[in-house]
Design a protein around this motif. Structure first.
Motif, PDB file in Angstrom:
ATOM      1  N   GLN A  96     -66.551  -7.569 -10.681  1.00  0.00           N
ATOM      2  CA  GLN A  96     -66.089  -8.901 -11.026  1.00  0.00           C
ATOM      3  C   GLN A  96     -65.405  -9.667  -9.670  1.00  0.00           C
ATOM      4  O   GLN A  96     -64.680  -9.018  -8.915  1.00  0.00           O
ATOM      5  N   PRO A  97     -65.684 -10.939  -9.560  1.00  0.00           N
ATOM      6  CA  PRO A  97     -65.206 -11.497  -8.366  1.00  0.00           C
ATOM      7  C   PRO A  97     -63.798 -11.448  -8.031  1.00  0.00           C
ATOM      8  O   PRO A  97     -63.249 -11.517  -7.074  1.00  0.00           O
ATOM      9  N   THR A 100     -60.658  -7.823  -6.399  1.00  0.00           N
ATOM     10  CA  THR A 100     -60.769  -7.412  -4.829  1.00  0.00           C
ATOM     11  C   THR A 100     -60.702  -5.880  -4.366  1.00  0.00           C
ATOM     12  O   THR A 100     -60.439  -5.202  -5.144  1.00  0.00           O
TER      13      THR A 100
END
Length: 123
Positions: A96-97, A100
């Motif tokens: 998922q964006p 990180t």
């Protein structure tokens, strides 16, 4: 032989030995080695580890355990189904964006600490 090839073969060998001995390898050996020793990104190392495990890596080790009567195939098949589904969901979450590589490193560190604590202090 190139230095990169030697590093990758040694990582695979270490993970294979750990997998044969303890049933671990990808997350506990390959991913940290690729991140810490080779400088790969956490997500890239995780994806590479998963791709390496697609091949029948446990086939020879499983044959040895089977000869010794140390495999429950019913359990293994059920676990494999869970692995398929869990791996899909885990990969979807990790990519998922908002997740990180730094977050992945921290989550992985917490996971390893929890397992280490459990093995060291809780019977």
């Amino acid at each position: 032989m190139s230095n990169l090839l030697v590093q990758l073969l040694l990582i695979g060998l270490a993970a294979g030995v750990a997998g044969g001995m303890f049933g671990i390898g990808g997350g506990a050996i390959m991913v940290p080695a690729m991140v810490l020793l080779m400088g790969l990104d956490q997500k890239f190392a995780t994806g590479t580890s998963i791709a390496a495990q697609i091949l029948p890596i446990g086939l020879l080790g499983a044959a040895v355990y089977h000869r010794s009567g140390n495999i429950n195939f019913k359990y293994a098949v059920i676990i494999a189904v869970g692995l398929l589904v869990g791996n899909l969901f885990g990969a979807m979450f990790a990519n998922q964006p908002f997740i990180t590589s730094e977050t992945m490193k921290k989550l992985y560190g917490i996971f390893l600490l929890a397992i280490g604590f459990r093995y060291l202090f809780i019977r």
